[in-house]
Design an enzyme around this catalytic site. Structure first.
Site, PDB file in Angstrom:
ATOM      1  N   THR A  85     -33.213   5.923  11.871  1.00 23.84           N
ATOM      2  CA  THR A  85     -34.052   4.740  11.726  1.00 23.84           C
ATOM      3  C   THR A  85     -34.845   4.456  13.001  1.00 23.84           C
ATOM      4  O   THR A  85     -34.439   4.883  14.095  1.00 23.84           O
ATOM      5  CB  THR A  85     -33.147   3.529  11.401  1.00 23.84           C
ATOM      6  OG1 THR A  85     -33.877   2.322  11.590  1.00 23.84           O
ATOM      7  CG2 THR A  85     -31.932   3.474  12.323  1.00 23.84           C
ATOM      8  N   ASP A  86     -35.930   3.707  12.869  1.00 21.06           N
ATOM      9  CA  ASP A  86     -36.697   3.318  14.060  1.00 21.06           C
ATOM     10  C   ASP A  86     -35.970   2.254  14.876  1.00 21.06           C
ATOM     11  O   ASP A  86     -36.331   1.972  16.012  1.00 21.06           O
ATOM     12  CB  ASP A  86     -38.106   2.833  13.667  1.00 21.06           C
ATOM     13  CG  ASP A  86     -38.108   1.660  12.700  1.00 21.06           C
ATOM     14  OD1 ASP A  86     -37.025   1.173  12.321  1.00 21.06           O
ATOM     15  OD2 ASP A  86     -39.217   1.212  12.321  1.00 21.06           O
ATOM     16  N   GLU A  87     -34.927   1.634  14.285  1.00 28.12           N
ATOM     17  CA  GLU A  87     -34.230   0.558  15.008  1.00 28.12           C
ATOM     18  C   GLU A  87     -33.529   1.050  16.260  1.00 28.12           C
ATOM     19  O   GLU A  87     -33.186   0.244  17.130  1.00 28.12           O
ATOM     20  CB  GLU A  87     -33.206  -0.119  14.089  1.00 28.12           C
ATOM     21  CG  GLU A  87     -33.869  -0.870  12.977  1.00 28.12           C
ATOM     22  CD  GLU A  87     -32.919  -1.777  12.215  1.00 28.12           C
ATOM     23  OE1 GLU A  87     -31.923  -2.242  12.791  1.00 28.12           O
ATOM     24  OE2 GLU A  87     -33.195  -2.017  11.037  1.00 28.12           O
ATOM     25  N   ILE A 100     -31.934   5.710  -0.455  1.00 25.82           N
ATOM     26  CA  ILE A 100     -32.828   6.800  -0.045  1.00 25.82           C
ATOM     27  C   ILE A 100     -32.249   8.149  -0.486  1.00 25.82           C
ATOM     28  O   ILE A 100     -32.966   9.015  -0.995  1.00 25.82           O
ATOM     29  CB  ILE A 100     -33.086   6.769   1.487  1.00 25.82           C
ATOM     30  CG1 ILE A 100     -33.619   5.399   1.915  1.00 25.82           C
ATOM     31  CG2 ILE A 100     -34.076   7.877   1.882  1.00 25.82           C
ATOM     32  CD1 ILE A 100     -33.776   5.201   3.419  1.00 25.82           C
ATOM     33  N   ASN A 158     -42.725 -10.930   8.072  1.00 27.51           N
ATOM     34  CA  ASN A 158     -41.833 -11.226   6.939  1.00 27.51           C
ATOM     35  C   ASN A 158     -42.448 -12.292   6.040  1.00 27.51           C
ATOM     36  O   ASN A 158     -42.309 -12.243   4.818  1.00 27.51           O
ATOM     37  CB  ASN A 158     -40.462 -11.688   7.445  1.00 27.51           C
ATOM     38  CG  ASN A 158     -39.708 -10.554   8.121  1.00 27.51           C
ATOM     39  OD1 ASN A 158     -39.991  -9.383   7.883  1.00 27.51           O
ATOM     40  ND2 ASN A 158     -38.761 -10.896   8.976  1.00 27.51           N
ATOM     41  N   LYS A 164     -31.202  -6.195   1.023  1.00 26.53           N
ATOM     42  CA  LYS A 164     -32.346  -5.997   1.914  1.00 26.53           C
ATOM     43  C   LYS A 164     -33.472  -6.939   1.481  1.00 26.53           C
ATOM     44  O   LYS A 164     -33.549  -7.347   0.320  1.00 26.53           O
ATOM     45  CB  LYS A 164     -32.819  -4.543   1.857  1.00 26.53           C
ATOM     46  CG  LYS A 164     -31.751  -3.520   2.253  1.00 26.53           C
ATOM     47  CD  LYS A 164     -31.501  -3.473   3.747  1.00 26.53           C
ATOM     48  CE  LYS A 164     -30.268  -2.680   4.146  1.00 26.53           C
ATOM     49  NZ  LYS A 164     -30.376  -1.269   3.979  1.00 26.53           N
ATOM     50  N   LEU A 165     -34.370  -7.247   2.439  1.00 28.57           N
ATOM     51  CA  LEU A 165     -35.344  -8.330   2.233  1.00 28.57           C
ATOM     52  C   LEU A 165     -36.071  -8.286   0.879  1.00 28.57           C
ATOM     53  O   LEU A 165     -36.062  -9.277   0.135  1.00 28.57           O
ATOM     54  CB  LEU A 165     -36.376  -8.333   3.372  1.00 28.57           C
ATOM     55  CG  LEU A 165     -37.454  -9.409   3.236  1.00 28.57           C
ATOM     56  CD1 LEU A 165     -36.870 -10.801   3.429  1.00 28.57           C
ATOM     57  CD2 LEU A 165     -38.591  -9.176   4.223  1.00 28.57           C
ATOM     58  N   LYS A 199     -26.233   3.889  14.822  1.00 29.38           N
ATOM     59  CA  LYS A 199     -27.167   4.957  14.422  1.00 29.38           C
ATOM     60  C   LYS A 199     -27.653   5.721  15.652  1.00 29.38           C
ATOM     61  O   LYS A 199     -27.799   6.948  15.618  1.00 29.38           O
ATOM     62  CB  LYS A 199     -28.372   4.381  13.663  1.00 29.38           C
ATOM     63  CG  LYS A 199     -28.106   3.997  12.231  1.00 29.38           C
ATOM     64  CD  LYS A 199     -27.660   5.157  11.345  1.00 29.38           C
ATOM     65  CE  LYS A 199     -28.785   6.072  10.936  1.00 29.38           C
ATOM     66  NZ  LYS A 199     -28.312   7.117   9.975  1.00 29.38           N
ATOM     67  N   LYS A 209     -19.077   8.284  -0.468  1.00 29.39           N
ATOM     68  CA  LYS A 209     -17.752   7.633  -0.524  1.00 29.39           C
ATOM     69  C   LYS A 209     -17.685   6.615  -1.658  1.00 29.39           C
ATOM     70  O   LYS A 209     -16.648   5.995  -1.877  1.00 29.39           O
ATOM     71  CB  LYS A 209     -17.414   6.983   0.815  1.00 29.39           C
ATOM     72  CG  LYS A 209     -18.226   5.755   1.158  1.00 29.39           C
ATOM     73  CD  LYS A 209     -17.732   5.133   2.471  1.00 29.39           C
ATOM     74  CE  LYS A 209     -18.599   3.945   2.861  1.00 29.39           C
ATOM     75  NZ  LYS A 209     -18.211   3.334   4.133  1.00 29.39           N
ATOM     76  N   TYR A 240     -25.425  -2.224  14.146  1.00 31.37           N
ATOM     77  CA  TYR A 240     -25.924  -1.174  13.248  1.00 31.37           C
ATOM     78  C   TYR A 240     -26.767  -0.158  14.010  1.00 31.37           C
ATOM     79  O   TYR A 240     -26.516   1.054  13.957  1.00 31.37           O
ATOM     80  CB  TYR A 240     -26.753  -1.794  12.102  1.00 31.37           C
ATOM     81  CG  TYR A 240     -27.663  -0.789  11.439  1.00 31.37           C
ATOM     82  CD1 TYR A 240     -27.143   0.277  10.718  1.00 31.37           C
ATOM     83  CD2 TYR A 240     -29.055  -0.883  11.565  1.00 31.37           C
ATOM     84  CE1 TYR A 240     -27.979   1.226  10.136  1.00 31.37           C
ATOM     85  CE2 TYR A 240     -29.891   0.052  10.987  1.00 31.37           C
ATOM     86  CZ  TYR A 240     -29.347   1.105  10.281  1.00 31.37           C
ATOM     87  OH  TYR A 240     -30.169   2.041   9.724  1.00 31.37           O
TER      88      TYR A 240
HETATM   89  O1  TDX Z   1     -32.818 -12.828   3.563  1.00 33.47           O
HETATM   90  C1  TDX Z   1     -33.473 -12.257   4.454  1.00 33.47           C
HETATM   91  N1  TDX Z   1     -34.461 -12.962   5.088  1.00 33.47           N
HETATM   92  C2  TDX Z   1     -35.197 -12.438   6.117  1.00 33.47           C
HETATM   93  O2  TDX Z   1     -36.086 -13.104   6.662  1.00 33.47           O
HETATM   94  C3  TDX Z   1     -33.200 -10.895   4.881  1.00 33.47           C
HETATM   95  C4  TDX Z   1     -32.121 -10.087   4.207  1.00 33.47           C
HETATM   96  C5  TDX Z   1     -33.965 -10.392   5.903  1.00 33.47           C
HETATM   97  N2  TDX Z   1     -34.915 -11.131   6.505  1.00 33.47           N
HETATM   98  C6  TDX Z   1     -35.708 -10.507   7.590  1.00 33.47           C
HETATM   99  C7  TDX Z   1     -34.938  -9.795   8.670  1.00 33.47           C
HETATM  100  C8  TDX Z   1     -35.869  -8.672   9.069  1.00 33.47           C
HETATM  101  O3  TDX Z   1     -36.789  -9.112  10.038  1.00 33.47           O
HETATM  102  O4  TDX Z   1     -36.493  -9.491   6.966  1.00 33.47           O
HETATM  103  C9  TDX Z   1     -36.611  -8.326   7.786  1.00 33.47           C
HETATM  104  C10 TDX Z   1     -36.069  -7.142   7.047  1.00 33.47           C
HETATM  105  O5  TDX Z   1     -34.678  -7.310   6.962  1.00 33.47           O
HETATM  106  P1  TDX Z   1     -33.726  -6.197   6.311  1.00 33.47           P
HETATM  107  O6  TDX Z   1     -34.215  -5.895   4.941  1.00 33.47           O
HETATM  108  O7  TDX Z   1     -32.322  -6.660   6.484  1.00 33.47           O
HETATM  109  O8  TDX Z   1     -34.057  -4.931   7.200  1.00 33.47           O
HETATM  110  P2  TDX Z   1     -34.002  -4.694   8.798  1.00 33.47           P
HETATM  111  O9  TDX Z   1     -33.072  -5.614   9.459  1.00 33.47           O
HETATM  112  O10 TDX Z   1     -35.418  -4.686   9.290  1.00 33.47           O
HETATM  113  O11 TDX Z   1     -33.376  -3.238   8.863  1.00 33.47           O
HETATM  114  C11 TDX Z   1     -33.858  -2.282   7.955  1.00 33.47           C
HETATM  115  O12 TDX Z   1     -34.746  -1.372   8.512  1.00 33.47           O
HETATM  116  C12 TDX Z   1     -34.304  -0.247   9.159  1.00 33.47           C
HETATM  117  C13 TDX Z   1     -32.712  -1.604   7.217  1.00 33.47           C
HETATM  118  O13 TDX Z   1     -31.718  -2.526   6.883  1.00 33.47           O
HETATM  119  C14 TDX Z   1     -32.147  -0.483   7.972  1.00 33.47           C
HETATM  120  O14 TDX Z   1     -31.216   0.204   7.167  1.00 33.47           O
HETATM  121  C15 TDX Z   1     -33.206   0.449   8.410  1.00 33.47           C
HETATM  122  O15 TDX Z   1     -32.627   1.426   9.210  1.00 33.47           O
END
Ligand code: TDX
Length: 364
Positions: free
Chosen positions: A147-149, A21, A271, A211-212, A176, A42, A172
């Site tokens: 983040t919304d998390e 970002i 997902n 990330k997904l 945050k 870093k 995480y």
């Molecule tokens: O291999 C995977 N399979 C899967 O089903 C991965 C990597 C993730 N997932 C799922 C987990 C989550 O429900 O997909 C969704 C998205 O996962 P991530 O991409 O890891 O994101 P998430 O955990 O939702 O967190 C993200 O959103 C908020 C970011 O990582 C954060 O940086 C952001 O703040």
């Protein structure tokens, strides 16, 4: 889209500018403003400057407008030095460890970077801001990108807004949330002029493939199983990174001091829907003998997996006039096309970062 950026902002410090970002923020600022951008990073496992280098190569006038400060915010002295050197009118704080699965395996890094790092930055920025002449002090902003998390997990109904109480549930998101509290405390106690944004899940070109969305694209293209955590029914609210950048820059320059703004893409998808749509796009853009969807495999769920995130963006819509431009399927197609063209970059990054797409974040 035109970027209304005050000319009085001459020096911008972006932390985490070699990240996904942060890089998009820097590219936008370089191409649309005359400000000098100090990129404090870093240069950790996911940091990469390729996108900025390409932007600068396309217009050599920009070379002097981008300065890399290779600094870890955990280093108090180096952070203070970086603030002196950059003499910022605006600080955009994006540096953070961000991957939930990594935070499960190694929470300490997250506490150090996201909490201690933010503390060191706030202290250095406060002393800089204290010493600014009155005019510059009045217009100075510290913008914290979060983040919304931090709001926890939703059930089937409801949305997060600026009024939602904090309830983080992963190492995480807890780190945050702590950083958000520090930023707000520095405003209330010391008067530091801060603005905060909490965004939903970002996606788009140049995202690190842990990330997904990029992970699924690359797994599909290498014909490896595509891991869908749990039953695939968890929901995220997807936001195209360039839409997020517009929103956060608007909040940083026009937002009310001391306020936070939720930025969401109004793109809620399970997902499973996301993964299926990526497979459909690849079937269309890069056909193979079998549909890519045959690679989808349900795997063990993420420990503490948040069920649903969704943002109500009413405040930023009505107060700042921000709306996302990309519908999810449009942004996703752009993203898939971009990864198909940039597989070399993914390969290089995988070697440099020593991350080959393996599953992380399972408690053994
Ligand atoms: O291999 C995977 N399979 C899967 O089903 C991965 C990597 C993730 N997932 C799922 C987990 C989550 O429900 O997909 C969704 C998205 O996962 P991530 O991409 O890891 O994101 P998430 O955990 O939702 O967190 C993200 O959103 C908020 C970011 O990582 C954060 O940086 C952001 O703040």
């Amino acid at each position: 889209m035109t970027l209304l950026f005050p000319e009085s902002i001459q020096n911008v410090l972006v932390t985490g500018g070699a990240g996904f970002i942060g890089g998009a923020v820097i590219r936008r600022l370089l191409t649309n403003t005359t400000a000098t951008i100090f990129n404090l990073d870093k240069m950790g496992y996911s940091s990469d400057l390729t996108s900025i280098e390409k932007t600068v190569e396309s217009n050599p006038n920009l070379i002097s407008h981008h300065r890399l400060l290779n600094v870890d915010l955990c280093n108090e002295d180096a952070t203070a030095q970086a603030i002196k050197q950059s003499n910022p009118d605006l600080v955009l704080h994006l540096a953070a460890e961000t991957h939930v699965d990594r935070s499960i395996d190694g929470p300490h890094e997250f506490l150090k970077s996201n909490i201690t790092g933010t503390y060191n930055l706030l202290q250095a920025v406060r002393s800089h801001w204290d010493q600014l002449p009155e005019e510059r002090q009045k217009q100075f902003r510290f913008h914290h990108v979060s983040t919304d998390e931090v709001f926890g997990s939703l059930g089937l109904n409801g949305q997060f807004s600026e009024a939602t109480p904090y309830a983080p549930r992963s190492p995480y998101s807890a780190s945050k949330a702590a950083s958000d509290h520090l930023v707000k405390a520095w405003h209330h106690t010391y008067g530091l002029p801060i603005v905060l944004t909490n965004c939903s899940n970002n996606y788009g070109p140049w995202q690190f493939p842990e990330k997904l969305i990029p992970l699924v694209i690359l797994k599909a293209l290498t014909k490896e199983p595509i891991p869908l955590y749990g039953d695939g029914s968890n929901i995220r609210d997807w936001l195209f990174v360039e839409d997020h950048v517009e929103g956060l820059l608007l909040a940083a320059t026009n937002g009310e001091v001391g306020q936070s703004y939720c930025i969401g893409g109004s793109g809620e998808r399970t997902n499973r829907q996301v993964v299926n749509t990526i497979c459909d796009l690849l079937d269309k853009l890069h056909p193979s003998t079998n549909s890519y969807s045959r690679l989808i495999k349900q795997v063990a769920d993420r420990p503490g997996h948040d069920r649903r995130y969704a943002i109500n963006p009413k405040r930023i819509n009505t107060e700042l006039g921000w709306y996302p431009c990309h519908k999810f399927e449009v942004g996703l197609e752009k993203t898939v096309r971009w990864y198909l063209k940039n597989l070399n970059w993914c390969e290089k990054l995988s070697v440099k970062s020593c991350y080959k797409g393996e599953r992380i974040g399972l408690i053994k």
